[in-house]
Design a protein around this motif. Structure first.
Motif, PDB file in Angstrom:
ATOM      1  N   ASN A  55       1.062  -1.484   0.442  1.00 12.18           N
ATOM      2  CA  ASN A  55       0.184   0.213   0.065  1.00 12.18           C
ATOM      3  C   ASN A  55       0.920   0.980   0.351  1.00 12.18           C
ATOM      4  O   ASN A  55       2.462   1.121   0.499  1.00 12.18           O
ATOM      5  CB  ASN A  55      -1.267  -0.035   1.468  1.00 12.18           C
ATOM      6  CG  ASN A  55      -1.835  -0.515   0.912  1.00 12.18           C
ATOM      7  OD1 ASN A  55      -2.064  -1.969   0.544  1.00 12.18           O
ATOM      8  ND2 ASN A  55      -3.367   0.033   1.073  1.00 12.18           N
ATOM      9  N   GLU A  91      -1.461  -0.642  -3.661  1.00 11.83           N
ATOM     10  CA  GLU A  91      -2.805  -0.009  -3.796  1.00 11.83           C
ATOM     11  C   GLU A  91      -2.728   1.792  -3.346  1.00 11.83           C
ATOM     12  O   GLU A  91      -1.699   1.607  -1.992  1.00 11.83           O
ATOM     13  CB  GLU A  91      -3.318  -1.366  -3.427  1.00 11.83           C
ATOM     14  CG  GLU A  91      -4.664  -0.801  -3.027  1.00 11.83           C
ATOM     15  CD  GLU A  91      -5.613  -1.622  -2.151  1.00 11.83           C
ATOM     16  OE1 GLU A  91      -5.259  -2.891  -3.145  1.00 11.83           O
ATOM     17  OE2 GLU A  91      -6.225  -1.405  -1.618  1.00 11.83           O
ATOM     18  N   THR A  93      -5.300   4.147  -0.949  1.00  8.44           N
ATOM     19  CA  THR A  93      -7.187   3.871  -0.616  1.00  8.44           C
ATOM     20  C   THR A  93      -7.403   4.893   0.413  1.00  8.44           C
ATOM     21  O   THR A  93      -6.072   5.227   0.671  1.00  8.44           O
ATOM     22  CB  THR A  93      -7.363   2.332  -0.124  1.00  8.44           C
ATOM     23  OG1 THR A  93      -6.982   1.591  -0.615  1.00  8.44           O
ATOM     24  CG2 THR A  93      -8.612   2.203   0.513  1.00  8.44           C
ATOM     25  N   SER A  95     -10.514   7.453   1.560  1.00  7.29           N
ATOM     26  CA  SER A  95     -11.744   8.056   2.021  1.00  7.29           C
ATOM     27  C   SER A  95     -12.447   8.562   0.631  1.00  7.29           C
ATOM     28  O   SER A  95     -11.657   9.471   0.104  1.00  7.29           O
ATOM     29  CB  SER A  95     -11.712   9.239   3.165  1.00  7.29           C
ATOM     30  OG  SER A  95     -13.181  10.104   3.786  1.00  7.29           O
ATOM     31  N   GLU A  96     -13.181   8.520   0.456  1.00  8.25           N
ATOM     32  CA  GLU A  96     -13.660   9.270  -0.824  1.00  8.25           C
ATOM     33  C   GLU A  96     -14.171  10.756  -0.518  1.00  8.25           C
ATOM     34  O   GLU A  96     -14.500  11.676  -1.460  1.00  8.25           O
ATOM     35  CB  GLU A  96     -15.541   8.634  -1.645  1.00  8.25           C
ATOM     36  CG  GLU A  96     -16.271   8.718  -0.527  1.00  8.25           C
ATOM     37  CD  GLU A  96     -17.728   8.569  -1.104  1.00  8.25           C
ATOM     38  OE1 GLU A  96     -17.319   7.732  -2.390  1.00  8.25           O
ATOM     39  OE2 GLU A  96     -18.605   8.590  -0.673  1.00  8.25           O
ATOM     40  N   GLU A 112      -8.287   2.982 -11.585  1.00 10.51           N
ATOM     41  CA  GLU A 112      -9.169   3.400 -10.332  1.00 10.51           C
ATOM     42  C   GLU A 112     -10.232   2.236  -9.984  1.00 10.51           C
ATOM     43  O   GLU A 112     -10.719   1.031 -11.172  1.00 10.51           O
ATOM     44  CB  GLU A 112     -10.396   4.354 -10.176  1.00 10.51           C
ATOM     45  CG  GLU A 112     -11.812   4.424  -9.249  1.00 10.51           C
ATOM     46  CD  GLU A 112     -11.924   5.967  -8.040  1.00 10.51           C
ATOM     47  OE1 GLU A 112     -11.699   6.319  -9.516  1.00 10.51           O
ATOM     48  OE2 GLU A 112     -12.768   5.781  -7.319  1.00 10.51           O
ATOM     49  N   ARG A 115     -15.190   0.802  -5.031  1.00 12.14           N
ATOM     50  CA  ARG A 115     -15.050   1.572  -3.948  1.00 12.14           C
ATOM     51  C   ARG A 115     -16.114   1.073  -3.147  1.00 12.14           C
ATOM     52  O   ARG A 115     -16.298  -0.250  -3.613  1.00 12.14           O
ATOM     53  CB  ARG A 115     -16.325   2.389  -4.500  1.00 12.14           C
ATOM     54  CG  ARG A 115     -15.848   4.054  -5.898  1.00 12.14           C
ATOM     55  CD  ARG A 115     -17.116   5.179  -5.804  1.00 12.14           C
ATOM     56  NE  ARG A 115     -16.464   6.240  -6.685  1.00 12.14           N
ATOM     57  CZ  ARG A 115     -17.304   6.825  -6.601  1.00 12.14           C
ATOM     58  NH1 ARG A 115     -17.761   7.585  -5.551  1.00 12.14           N
ATOM     59  NH2 ARG A 115     -16.182   7.883  -7.461  1.00 12.14           N
ATOM     60  N   ARG A 116     -15.039   0.396  -2.101  1.00 12.48           N
ATOM     61  CA  ARG A 116     -15.866  -0.150  -0.995  1.00 12.48           C
ATOM     62  C   ARG A 116     -16.303   0.842   0.185  1.00 12.48           C
ATOM     63  O   ARG A 116     -15.898   1.962   1.004  1.00 12.48           O
ATOM     64  CB  ARG A 116     -14.354  -0.669  -0.279  1.00 12.48           C
ATOM     65  CG  ARG A 116     -13.889  -1.696  -1.515  1.00 12.48           C
ATOM     66  CD  ARG A 116     -12.620  -2.182  -0.095  1.00 12.48           C
ATOM     67  NE  ARG A 116     -11.743  -2.663  -0.926  1.00 12.48           N
ATOM     68  CZ  ARG A 116     -10.598  -2.929  -0.776  1.00 12.48           C
ATOM     69  NH1 ARG A 116      -9.613  -2.484   0.059  1.00 12.48           N
ATOM     70  NH2 ARG A 116      -9.435  -3.707  -1.917  1.00 12.48           N
ATOM     71  N   THR A 120     -13.312   2.671   5.603  1.00 10.50           N
ATOM     72  CA  THR A 120     -12.521   3.391   6.280  1.00 10.50           C
ATOM     73  C   THR A 120     -12.357   4.233   7.356  1.00 10.50           C
ATOM     74  O   THR A 120     -13.622   5.139   7.268  1.00 10.50           O
ATOM     75  CB  THR A 120     -11.246   4.388   5.298  1.00 10.50           C
ATOM     76  OG1 THR A 120     -10.249   4.935   5.127  1.00 10.50           O
ATOM     77  CG2 THR A 120     -12.341   5.073   4.261  1.00 10.50           C
ATOM     78  N   ALA A 129     -14.407   4.216   0.160  1.00  9.36           N
ATOM     79  CA  ALA A 129     -13.607   4.483   0.125  1.00  9.36           C
ATOM     80  C   ALA A 129     -13.299   3.921  -1.678  1.00  9.36           C
ATOM     81  O   ALA A 129     -14.140   3.293  -1.575  1.00  9.36           O
ATOM     82  CB  ALA A 129     -12.725   2.869   0.935  1.00  9.36           C
ATOM     83  N   ARG A 130     -12.079   4.966  -1.957  1.00  6.55           N
ATOM     84  CA  ARG A 130     -11.404   4.672  -3.193  1.00  6.55           C
ATOM     85  C   ARG A 130     -10.543   3.977  -3.325  1.00  6.55           C
ATOM     86  O   ARG A 130      -9.604   4.388  -2.337  1.00  6.55           O
ATOM     87  CB  ARG A 130     -11.770   5.628  -4.659  1.00  6.55           C
ATOM     88  CG  ARG A 130     -12.838   6.826  -3.876  1.00  6.55           C
ATOM     89  CD  ARG A 130     -13.454   8.584  -4.776  1.00  6.55           C
ATOM     90  NE  ARG A 130     -12.806   8.034  -6.277  1.00  6.55           N
ATOM     91  CZ  ARG A 130     -12.795   9.402  -6.902  1.00  6.55           C
ATOM     92  NH1 ARG A 130     -13.624   9.678  -6.718  1.00  6.55           N
ATOM     93  NH2 ARG A 130     -13.112   8.906  -8.336  1.00  6.55           N
ATOM     94  N   VAL A 131     -10.158   2.949  -4.341  1.00  5.26           N
ATOM     95  CA  VAL A 131      -9.267   2.109  -4.183  1.00  5.26           C
ATOM     96  C   VAL A 131      -8.612   2.105  -5.802  1.00  5.26           C
ATOM     97  O   VAL A 131      -9.014   2.128  -6.388  1.00  5.26           O
ATOM     98  CB  VAL A 131      -9.438   0.556  -4.160  1.00  5.26           C
ATOM     99  CG1 VAL A 131      -8.504  -0.660  -4.316  1.00  5.26           C
ATOM    100  CG2 VAL A 131     -10.272   0.362  -3.056  1.00  5.26           C
TER     101      VAL A 131
END
Ligand SMILES: CC(C)(COP(=O)(O)OP(=O)(O)OC[C@H]1O[C@@H](n2cnc3c(N)ncnc32)[C@H](O)[C@@H]1OP(=O)(O)O)[C@@H](O)C(=O)NCCC(=O)NCCS
Length: 150
Positions: A55, A91, A93, A95-96, A112, A115-116, A120, A129-131
């Motif tokens: 990460n 990776e 990751t 917060s959006e 991208e 989105r999880r 987070t 979250a955006r990954v």
């Protein structure tokens, strides 16, 4: 950042230095080439040598933002991760709601992926979250863009 609390002190700093010394986090200071002013940190964490993944994280002092320092440091560290450490996936990751961090990933041209939901925790709230991720196929492009960075 979860660790950036009012009571962060010498003990917490020493624990972080121990973590870096143990090799589980590859952390690099972002500093001025001329006068060594400290601007922030860029790091590879959760390095998984068996799966060749890690990460990427970055943060800047509030007085050091809006100059491209995080983007340039992250780009250089991605080259190190993909080229020297031969990782297959790095990776990022966030917060959006962290639009500044999303912009760094986008400026780096990362893919991208997803989105999880509620992945987070920031402050006292749970965020989606955006990954984003970088792969060996990104190496040449990142290397060229990072050519002037030491
Ligand atoms: C995330 C964080 C590092 C982003 O900082 P930042 O200053 O926006 O990012 P950069 O250092 O890459 O600077 C980009 C800005 O500098 C500008 N810039 C100037 N010269 C530049 C250059 N040579 N290259 C790229 N950008 C440049 C960009 O236009 C951009 O400005 P804008 O936001 O007005 O469009 C910062 O907000 C932070 O420390 N946040 C707290 C920690 C955090 O959330 N970390 C991420 C966890 S996933």
């Amino acid at each position: 950042m979860f660790w950036a609390t009012e009571d962060y002190g010498q003990r917490e700093a020493e624990s972080f230095i121990d973590l870096v010394a143990s090799g589980s986090e590859h952390a690099f200071a972002i500093s001025d080439r001329e006068d060594r002013t400290f601007h922030g940190l860029c790091s590879l964490n959760r390095v998984d040598e068996s799966n060749r993944t890690a990460n990427l994280g970055y943060w800047l002092r509030a007085t050091s933002t809006a100059r491209g320092l995080a983007t340039r440091a992250a780009r250089r560290l991605l080259v190190h991760a993909l080229e020297d450490l031969e990782l297959e996936r790095v990776e990022v990751t966030m917060s959006e709601a962290n639009t500044s961090s999303v912009a760094v990933a986008q400026r780096l041209g990362l893919t991208e992926e997803e989105r999880r939901s509620r992945a987070t925790h920031v402050g006292d709230q749970q965020h989606d979250a955006r990954v984003f991720a970088a792969f060996p196929s990104d190496l040449e492009r990142l290397r060229q863009a990072a050519a002037d960075i030491r």
